[in-house]
Scaffold this active site. Sequence first.
Site, PDB file in Angstrom:
ATOM      1  N   THR A 187       6.602   8.822  12.033  1.00 54.50           N
ATOM      2  CA  THR A 187       5.229   8.682  11.549  1.00 54.50           C
ATOM      3  C   THR A 187       4.603  10.077  11.554  1.00 54.50           C
ATOM      4  OG1 THR A 187       4.364   8.351  13.756  1.00 54.50           O
ATOM      5  CG2 THR A 187       4.991   6.373  12.555  1.00 54.50           C
ATOM      6  N   GLU A 331       6.186   2.357   9.106  1.00 52.42           N
ATOM      7  CA  GLU A 331       6.776   1.240   9.853  1.00 52.42           C
ATOM      8  C   GLU A 331       7.119   0.043   8.973  1.00 52.42           C
ATOM      9  OE1 GLU A 331       4.215   3.078  10.734  1.00 52.42           O
ATOM     10  OE2 GLU A 331       3.935   3.201  12.902  1.00 52.42           O
ATOM     11  N   LYS A 440     -19.394   2.130  13.489  1.00 50.74           N
ATOM     12  CA  LYS A 440     -20.151   1.013  14.048  1.00 50.74           C
ATOM     13  C   LYS A 440     -21.586   1.463  14.287  1.00 50.74           C
ATOM     14  CE  LYS A 440     -19.478  -3.001  16.816  1.00 50.74           C
ATOM     15  NZ  LYS A 440     -18.684  -3.709  17.799  1.00 50.74           N
ATOM     16  N   TRP A 445     -20.535  -3.039  11.254  1.00 48.03           N
ATOM     17  CA  TRP A 445     -19.476  -2.157  10.747  1.00 48.03           C
ATOM     18  C   TRP A 445     -19.820  -1.596   9.373  1.00 48.03           C
ATOM     19  CZ3 TRP A 445     -16.222  -0.726  14.270  1.00 48.03           C
ATOM     20  CH2 TRP A 445     -15.867  -1.599  15.305  1.00 48.03           C
TER      21      TRP A 445
HETATM   22  P1  ADP Z   1       1.097   7.760   9.443  1.00 50.37           P
HETATM   23  O1  ADP Z   1       0.000   8.601   8.815  1.00 50.37           O
HETATM   24  O2  ADP Z   1       0.714   7.107  10.723  1.00 50.37           O
HETATM   25  O3  ADP Z   1       2.473   8.310   9.399  1.00 50.37           O
HETATM   26  P2  ADP Z   1       1.795   6.467   7.053  1.00 50.37           P
HETATM   27  O4  ADP Z   1       2.017   7.771   6.356  1.00 50.37           O
HETATM   28  O5  ADP Z   1       2.902   5.539   7.171  1.00 50.37           O
HETATM   29  O6  ADP Z   1       1.213   6.609   8.467  1.00 50.37           O
HETATM   30  O7  ADP Z   1       0.534   5.785   6.415  1.00 50.37           O
HETATM   31  C1  ADP Z   1       0.120   4.499   6.764  1.00 50.37           C
HETATM   32  C2  ADP Z   1      -1.356   4.319   6.619  1.00 50.37           C
HETATM   33  O8  ADP Z   1      -1.846   4.935   5.442  1.00 50.37           O
HETATM   34  C3  ADP Z   1      -1.757   2.871   6.458  1.00 50.37           C
HETATM   35  O9  ADP Z   1      -1.796   2.191   7.672  1.00 50.37           O
HETATM   36  C4  ADP Z   1      -3.124   2.999   5.816  1.00 50.37           C
HETATM   37  O10 ADP Z   1      -4.124   3.222   6.758  1.00 50.37           O
HETATM   38  C5  ADP Z   1      -2.963   4.199   4.955  1.00 50.37           C
HETATM   39  N1  ADP Z   1      -2.715   3.771   3.573  1.00 50.37           N
HETATM   40  C6  ADP Z   1      -1.541   3.611   2.946  1.00 50.37           C
HETATM   41  N2  ADP Z   1      -1.731   3.215   1.674  1.00 50.37           N
HETATM   42  C7  ADP Z   1      -3.063   3.100   1.488  1.00 50.37           C
HETATM   43  C8  ADP Z   1      -3.900   2.710   0.394  1.00 50.37           C
HETATM   44  N3  ADP Z   1      -3.398   2.379  -0.775  1.00 50.37           N
HETATM   45  N4  ADP Z   1      -5.231   2.697   0.596  1.00 50.37           N
HETATM   46  C9  ADP Z   1      -5.767   3.052   1.787  1.00 50.37           C
HETATM   47  N5  ADP Z   1      -5.034   3.440   2.847  1.00 50.37           N
HETATM   48  C10 ADP Z   1      -3.702   3.452   2.713  1.00 50.37           C
END
Ligand code: ADP
Length: 544
Positions: A187, A331, A440, A445
């Site tokens: 991640t 994930e 908040k 929210w």
């Molecule tokens: P990380 O940044 O933890 O590595 P990822 O790159 O896997 O995570 O990104 C996952 C997160 O990105 C999602 O949980 C969500 O918050 C955000 N995300 C992914 N696609 C979208 C979307 N189309 N619109 C808004 N947020 C998104």
Amino acid sequence: MLGLMQSHKLMLSSVIRHAARQHGHSEVVSFMSDGSVHRATYVELERRCRRLARVMQTLKVGFGDRVGTLAWNDYRHFELYYGVSGTGAILNTVNVRLAPEDVAYIINHAQSKVLFVDPSLVPLLRGIANEVAATVRDVVVMSDKPVELGLPAGMRVHCYEDLIAAADESYVWPEFDEESGSVLTYTSGTTGRPKGVLYSHRASLLQSYAVNSADVFGLRAVDRILPCASMYHATAWTLPYSVPMVGASLILPGRFLDGPSLYRMIESERVTFAFGVPTIWTGFLDHLKSAGGKLSTLKRVLSGGSAITRQLVETFREYGVRVEHAWGMTECGPVTAYNAPVAATKDLQGDALLEVMLRQGRPFFGSDIKIVDENGVELPRDGKAFGALLARGAYMTRQYYRQGEEGAADPDNWFATGDVATIDENGFVQLVDRTKDLIKSGGEWISSIALEDIASSHPAVAEAAVIAAAHSKWVERPLLLVVLRDQADADSAALLEHFKGKVANWWIPDQVVFVPQLPHTAVGKLNKRELRTQYGEHYNAGTE
Ligand code: ADP
């Protein structure tokens, strides 16, 4: 009684074999880090993948061993996807845009004894060489000629093309347990240390089939696909598998993701469908507008990873390009939901259509989602109730890599995404926010995503971020941070006026801070954590 059909394991190597036999003439075009352009067919690449599998034997990489990469999107990285995973070893793609200490952490955590590195990333490796010296035994420079690296003694250095040339093509792709690990991706650490997600052959192959259905990517053999999502993060949204699976051509942009380079590639390589995060598309459209360019072949753009804005959809529409919206996370394999119409939405027009397009989409076969309240009780699918978004399915992670026994998902396999969302009566998810980005105010929210969408639709705004800033009376209030377009001129009052009538008055940010640029994470998303550190006390600091 068992069925009487043949039993073949779901192996990722079957994809490149199929592409070579059935779509041998489709090409993979790579924009290499030294500025050259490389072209090869799937037939040629599959042969080289077999040689690479032999190289794994030469380098004593065994079943389940991890092999790291510091590499961009190009044909050698593509070969590693098959040449490593196809033998039963695990490819650990490292996000090279992370901080060097995170890069070193990942290599050590993955225990990669062999590391493949692009020549342009040798300085990154040199900078962390001492930290990874106890883990990495062999370094392979992804180049034609041997390069002198000046790495600590004990690290053997090889040249990619020398190893390939010395290997033969007699390797036969083996079948083994389809649940075996294939790619280990971390991640991006927006919420702490990167965590390892270990994909399996079965999960990635099933997801590649699924994204190829008509209501998801729906790729075709005649397509020419440009992945601007990086192969070093979450398998570039399955594209190294799902594209050759249908025999489409792949245009790999290397490290050149700026507007002018992308425009040149899209036009010269006749790209039909391109994939990337909104930040990439904003830069691309800015260039397109200022250069007065046209798009002759591009028909579809997938935008995922962060919320899209109506500005993005409308601007692409002026060029005859449809923006498609996807949601997923590392994930989740990583693609989970796709925004394609259903019977009830297919005839919508104008604003009603835009509203639906801005939703993150609906889960396609193989994954399930639900929203729950703070007691874990499922909330109604009415487009209004919002709660924590959970996901489960054959492509979702069960447990993080080497993080103890505790599951990433609950005993029923529901994985908490960290997002807050609504689900409407047609099954479309709309992200309200990441849990930690919600604001908040006085116990109610406010969605930062909704406010950013409105702010970025103002003509003077190049990019906008909204964060929760601490407030003595309301606990938190939204604060708007804005990068203005070149030569644009708008004051706070004009920007705040733009929200009127679009959201409830108490949602409107109290203040605007003008900044020359906004920070982004290693995968190109707004870095809200950094913004909160910097501006979280703005209202309390007496700067109003
Ligand atoms: P990380 O940044 O933890 O590595 P990822 O790159 O896997 O995570 O990104 C996952 C997160 O990105 C999602 O949980 C969500 O918050 C955000 N995300 C992914 N696609 C979208 C979307 N189309 N619109 C808004 N947020 C998104």
